[in-house]
Design an enzyme around this catalytic site. Structure first.
Site, PDB file in Angstrom:
ATOM      1  N   HIS A  76       5.509  11.006 -10.362  1.00  0.00           N
ATOM      2  CA  HIS A  76       6.665  10.255  -9.860  1.00  0.00           C
ATOM      3  C   HIS A  76       6.382   9.703  -8.440  1.00  0.00           C
ATOM      4  O   HIS A  76       6.528   8.504  -8.192  1.00  0.00           O
ATOM      5  CB  HIS A  76       7.877  11.203  -9.846  1.00  0.00           C
ATOM      6  CG  HIS A  76       9.129  10.616  -9.303  1.00  0.00           C
ATOM      7  ND1 HIS A  76      10.150  10.171 -10.109  1.00  0.00           N
ATOM      8  CD2 HIS A  76       9.537  10.391  -8.036  1.00  0.00           C
ATOM      9  CE1 HIS A  76      11.131   9.695  -9.359  1.00  0.00           C
ATOM     10  NE2 HIS A  76      10.778   9.827  -8.093  1.00  0.00           N
ATOM     11  N   GLU A  77       5.955  10.579  -7.570  1.00  0.00           N
ATOM     12  CA  GLU A  77       5.676  10.142  -6.197  1.00  0.00           C
ATOM     13  C   GLU A  77       4.494   9.175  -6.149  1.00  0.00           C
ATOM     14  O   GLU A  77       4.455   8.258  -5.331  1.00  0.00           O
ATOM     15  CB  GLU A  77       5.450  11.338  -5.263  1.00  0.00           C
ATOM     16  CG  GLU A  77       6.622  12.311  -5.156  1.00  0.00           C
ATOM     17  CD  GLU A  77       7.939  11.645  -4.748  1.00  0.00           C
ATOM     18  OE1 GLU A  77       7.911  10.588  -4.083  1.00  0.00           O
ATOM     19  OE2 GLU A  77       9.009  12.177  -5.122  1.00  0.00           O
TER      20      GLU A  77
ATOM     21  N   HIS B 165       5.874   5.787  -6.667  1.00  0.00           N
ATOM     22  CA  HIS B 165       6.376   5.214  -5.403  1.00  0.00           C
ATOM     23  C   HIS B 165       5.204   4.679  -4.571  1.00  0.00           C
ATOM     24  O   HIS B 165       5.269   3.593  -3.995  1.00  0.00           O
ATOM     25  CB  HIS B 165       7.116   6.280  -4.594  1.00  0.00           C
ATOM     26  CG  HIS B 165       8.510   6.572  -5.067  1.00  0.00           C
ATOM     27  ND1 HIS B 165       9.479   5.600  -5.146  1.00  0.00           N
ATOM     28  CD2 HIS B 165       9.113   7.716  -5.464  1.00  0.00           C
ATOM     29  CE1 HIS B 165      10.623   6.146  -5.578  1.00  0.00           C
ATOM     30  NE2 HIS B 165      10.423   7.427  -5.789  1.00  0.00           N
TER      31      HIS B 165
ATOM     32  N   GLU C 218      12.494   3.158  -7.098  1.00  0.00           N
ATOM     33  CA  GLU C 218      12.638   4.226  -8.086  1.00  0.00           C
ATOM     34  C   GLU C 218      12.176   3.762  -9.472  1.00  0.00           C
ATOM     35  O   GLU C 218      11.706   4.571 -10.278  1.00  0.00           O
ATOM     36  CB  GLU C 218      14.101   4.677  -8.122  1.00  0.00           C
ATOM     37  CG  GLU C 218      14.330   5.963  -8.875  1.00  0.00           C
ATOM     38  CD  GLU C 218      13.735   7.194  -8.181  1.00  0.00           C
ATOM     39  OE1 GLU C 218      13.282   7.104  -7.017  1.00  0.00           O
ATOM     40  OE2 GLU C 218      13.702   8.258  -8.830  1.00  0.00           O
TER      41      GLU C 218
END
Lengths: 503, 503
Positions: free
Chosen positions: B267-268, B271, B297
């Site tokens: 997820h990060e 980003h 997001e």
């Protein structure tokens, strides 16, 4: 409260607000720089340079705002107490200097330094002075221009020296350095001629970085480093940075030699004790900031040399070292003491140099940077001049620039005039340690017993807690009863090395 | 070049200089915040709060300077190209908002957030909501005051939402969230009623943090994270931060459950890909900055859910996981796929929630923060309201506030209006992934073969490289052919969970 008093109080509060903002921007810059040297990924430089440059410009604009100038003018004519007068004096000194230098030059210096730091790191790695030379040239040129803006009529090197040592006149500093050199040169000659055989290989072997790190952490525990207010990391050129709330240390690991790194850590610990001893409640004002570089260096040298290289410390710490590195075998305290104090004129690297020849490394850098700034030496000639002088002062010639003129980070920061403060720090350290010995009963025994509280208290009380309250020489005089002088160091070195080398 | 053109060009350059300085101060703040969450020693907070507060004030002063207002006015009437118009539009939006809020309020919010972050961390640790409550109260009050300054006549929550999502109207966002909820609630009901028995314990056991870290690094290698422009660290609430030159990831380790941390890292990473895909040469301008939170997001969700939870990814990555954790034994790809996609309405923790119930966690927070800001809910009542709604939406009641209303960092940052952007990000992720599948031949096979270049290129080309060139809905329409809508996510979820649970 009279109207005048109320107006003065309001102006003083306004001054503290403005100064607090400037100080916080400066601390933010320090953190960005710590990150650049410790944690930043390698491709981060272009953005980091621009961030540092923007913060430098902001700092400069805040410092040179008309409102600050007016406030200082108002307060200089007002009825202030001693601490308030000291704050106004220190802010004015900074403001006056900054006001003379245009913002865009400040921004260019900051950007150039940030790029140069990366270039220096790569050049040192590749032993390629030519790759660093254009950066050094640019910085010399920019700093000369800087000095000219501050005062076109004075020696630009003197002007730059004052950036690091603003309230110890260069003349006084030079007298001290001359006295020091006049005493050290013959002492080193005597040592060279002596046939004493010191236990220089007491710590021979290979020492894993992680074991070294554990040992350093034990040393810092012993000396009283408060981990909740600090941290230890690796950096190519060890430094310390921070605030009374967060004073960080960096170190390096040389697998062939663990004691240099240990003493370097103790050195940086000394710097951190100063930062940590500054009064919390004066954070963001000159009374919560360290008194310039020679005093900062006096704290690191005191812990590195007067504590970390003493027999008493090794009586305490040797068993811990032996436990960390069982391979070193059966080392006596005397052998350890000899190993950490042996004089080696053949060592090329300043940060590994012994206490005596160190000062000759400083003289060499001082002469080269002074001549560069005065335009009497070309950047292209630095490697040769460096190597020639190493040969003439220390009798050895570096085979690579990585071990020669590329070894120090300072010039890549645009820091010219910084090096002399190292030797000044050593002489002040000797003065302070003498005074502490007079004031603290049984100091040597306390070090042997790892009781460092009284020494921390004495240093905080006589040095740290004052921040910039007093100017350099006054601070030293109040702490020791003497002006800044080389005498204490010379006495200390003569006695110590006389005993070690049977002179 | 005519005089008018030359004057416009000069004004535009001046604008970029000013905007660059503001942007660099903002990036410096981000680094200070990264450090506070990752590397800062615990006692550092008071000084760090004041540094962040000073930088916020500086940023605010730069943004609200009369000269910037005048420059924007001049450029709004000038003949600009599309990119220049976008820059002026984005800077004006920021400037207008900032000009309405007084500096001292900005400084108070920053200082209060910084103190609250430490208080939140301690309160969560001690499961002591009362210790955090005064900080939350102060932040709610300060942010309400903030909203009132921006526009006293509008719903303060709407005003705060625009801080994170300035160019997607709250009405549009609410429609999307309503459609999403209307589809997710019955789907979760069906899943609850299904008797499918998924392999939820495929990764049961104990997993050492250092082995998890190695696995994450392998996953990041595989996905194409450029380490020379990033780093991976631990933080209590994982986040990513940085620039196109230095985009950092943080993660967390749960020794009883390694897959949550792995997916959080992916997820990060998502980003970070956005930050890394911004154009280097537009650094410091709106064209080099990410388009707000829902789009940010969407990148993290795309990588976490559409890649990281896909069968194709697990066909590729499962052997690496099994090698890292031999104790998990003989797990099939299907079992791994089931384990990472199982729906668990009983999970109390948002960051561990599955893709479906996640949106109900968001609705709950959205309602509570909206009511807090509107003054319709007292801070003291937050724990009870939280627990009641968890019970009514998900059928489970937290036993501690640490697992309830103290679980998220956001409110301690004073971030009210932020949570909805998570669900918006998910729906945009589904839209973008659909479009990428249409454009990239054999995307699933490429994921199976760990060939991520085309997907990176597609995302950079359609999203990253534009920075803030287009407003949110236009950016999505250009990339996908549709407005922002929940449809793609609903279709994706219906198909995926229908297959998994035999609905």
């Amino acid at each position: 409260m009279s109207d005048t008093t109320a107006a003065t109080a309001a102006a003083y509060d306004d001054l503290l607000d403005r100064v607090g903002r400037i100080s916080n921007v400066a601390h933010a810059k320090e953190l960005l720089s710590w990150d650049q040297q410790v944690t930043m990924p390698e491709a981060g430089t272009p953005a980091r340079s621009r961030q540092l440059s923007a913060l430098s410009a902001v700092e400069h604009d805040l410092l040179t705002a008309d409102e600050l100038d007016h406030l200082l003018g108002e307060l200089e004519g007002a009825d202030l107490d001693g601490d308030q007068r000291a704050v106004v004096r220190e802010v004015r000194r900074e403001q006056e200097r900054a006001a003379r230098v245009p913002t865009d030059l400040v921004e260019r210096i900051s950007a150039a330094s940030s790029e140069a730091l990366t270039a220096w790191r790569e050049a040192r790695e590749a032993d390629d002075f030519d790759a660093f030379a254009p950066h050094l040239e640019e910085l010399v040129e920019l700093k000369r221009r800087y000095a000219e803006h501050v005062d076109p009529d004075r020696d630009p090197y003197e002007v730059l020296f004052e950036e690091y040592e603003p309230c110890l006149p260069l003349g006084h500093a030079e007298d001290v350095l001359t006295d020091l050199r006049d005493a050290v040169v013959p002492l080193v000659d005597e040592i060279r001629a002596s046939d004493a055989d010191l236990a220089t290989d007491a710590f021979a072997g290979t020492f894993a970085a992680d074991a070294q790190e554990s040992l350093m952490r034990e040393a810092l525990d012993l000396l009283g480093y408060p981990w909740e207010r600090g941290r230890l990391d690796e950096a190519p050129h060890p430094f310390s940075t921070g605030t009374a709330f967060d004073a960080r240390i960096t170190t390096r690991y040389d697998e062939s030699e663990p004691i240099g790194g240990l003493l370097s850590t103790i050195h940086e610990f000394g710097h951190a004790t100063y930062t940590l001893g500054l009064p919390d409640d004066a954070y963001g004002t000159p009374l919560g900031e360290a008194r310039d570089l020679s005093i900062h260096e006096s704290q690191s040298r005191l812990w590195e040399n007067h504590v970390g290289r003493s027999t008493a410390f090794w009586e305490q710490f040797l068993p811990t070292v032996v436990e960390a590195f069982p391979d070193v075998g059966d080392v006596s305290v005397r052998e350890a003491y000899e190993a950490v104090n042996a004089v080696d004129p053949s060592n090329l690297i300043r940060v590994e140099a012994d206490e005596l020849t160190y000062h000759l490394h400083i003289v060499l850098r001082f002469e080269i940077e002074r001549d560069l700034i005065r335009g009497e030496l070309a950047v292209a000639d630095v490697p040769e001049v460096w190597n020639d002088r190493m040969e003439s002062y220390l009798g050895i010639r570096p085979e690579t620039d990585a071990e020669g003129c590329l070894q120090d980070v300072h010039w890549s920061h645009g820091a010219f005039g910084y090096f002399p403060t190292y030797s000044l720090g050593s002489v002040v350290a000797a003065q302070l340690y003498d005074a502490a010995e007079r004031d603290i009963e049984g100091l040597e025994g306390r070090i042997r017993a790892a009781e460092f509280d009284r020494l921390h208290e004495w240093l905080t009380d006589n040095v740290h807690r004052h921040g910039k309250r007093y100017e350099t020489n006054e601070l030293v005089r109040r702490a020791t009863g003497e002006d800044v002088t080389a005498d204490a160091f010379v006495d200390y070195a003569t006695a110590k090395y006389g005993e070690l080398y049977g002179l």
